[in-house]
Design a protein around this motif. Structure first.
Motif, mmCIF file in Angstrom:
data_model
loop_
_atom_site.group_PDB
_atom_site.id
_atom_site.type_symbol
_atom_site.label_atom_id
_atom_site.label_comp_id
_atom_site.label_asym_id
_atom_site.label_seq_id
_atom_site.Cartn_x
_atom_site.Cartn_y
_atom_site.Cartn_z
ATOM 1 N N TYR A 72 0.730 -1.207 0.030
ATOM 2 C CA TYR A 72 0.029 0.008 0.026
ATOM 3 C C TYR A 72 0.760 1.342 0.039
ATOM 4 C CZ TYR A 72 -3.508 -3.308 1.138
ATOM 5 O OH TYR A 72 -4.525 -4.276 0.989
ATOM 6 N N HIS A 73 0.081 2.240 -0.534
ATOM 7 C CA HIS A 73 0.993 3.611 -0.736
ATOM 8 C C HIS A 73 0.245 4.754 -0.390
ATOM 9 C CE1 HIS A 73 3.639 6.535 -2.681
ATOM 10 N NE2 HIS A 73 2.649 7.241 -3.233
ATOM 11 N N ALA B 66 -2.608 4.343 -3.282
ATOM 12 C CA ALA B 66 -2.404 2.940 -4.095
ATOM 13 C C ALA B 66 -2.370 1.688 -3.274
ATOM 14 C CB ALA B 66 -1.135 3.222 -5.236
ATOM 15 N N GLU C 39 -2.664 10.711 -2.803
ATOM 16 C CA GLU C 39 -2.327 9.635 -3.584
ATOM 17 C C GLU C 39 -2.342 8.572 -2.816
ATOM 18 O OE1 GLU C 39 0.741 8.598 -7.113
ATOM 19 O OE2 GLU C 39 1.544 9.643 -5.339
#
Length: 93
Positions: free
Chosen positions: A4-5, A92, A90
């Motif tokens: 995960y980011h 992701a 952001e």
């Protein structure tokens, strides 16, 4: 295994950034910045799978549902040359 980011960025006028330009780029659309009259056209950009405007529950403002109106209001609301006009998250997975 998923990695995960999360990346949080500030759109700051002191660095020459504009909320309208950032929104147009991230969403791959064409928006005009009413503050300086510049049109940002990123309609040829590929790879944008999803974009949406998330508002608090109960908000009835129709202008906030329109991307151009929302970001132009944000630009006009801030008067300082070092204003932080937007935040970008952001995410992701």
């Amino acid at each position: 295994m998923a990695i995960y980011h999360l990346n949080a960025k500030i759109v700051s006028r002191s660095k020459g950034h504009r909320a309208v330009a950032s929104s147009a780029y991230r969403c791959a659309v064409r928006l005009t910045n009413e503050r300086d009259g510049i049109t940002h056209d990123y309609t040829r950009k590929e790879g944008v799978l999803h974009s949406e405007i998330v508002l608090p529950e109960g908000v009835k403002a129709d202008w906030a549902q329109d991307r151009s109106s929302l970001w132009n209001v944000a630009e006009f609301a801030e008067k300082r040359k070092d204003a932080r006009v937007a935040r970008e998250f952001e995410i992701a997975a």
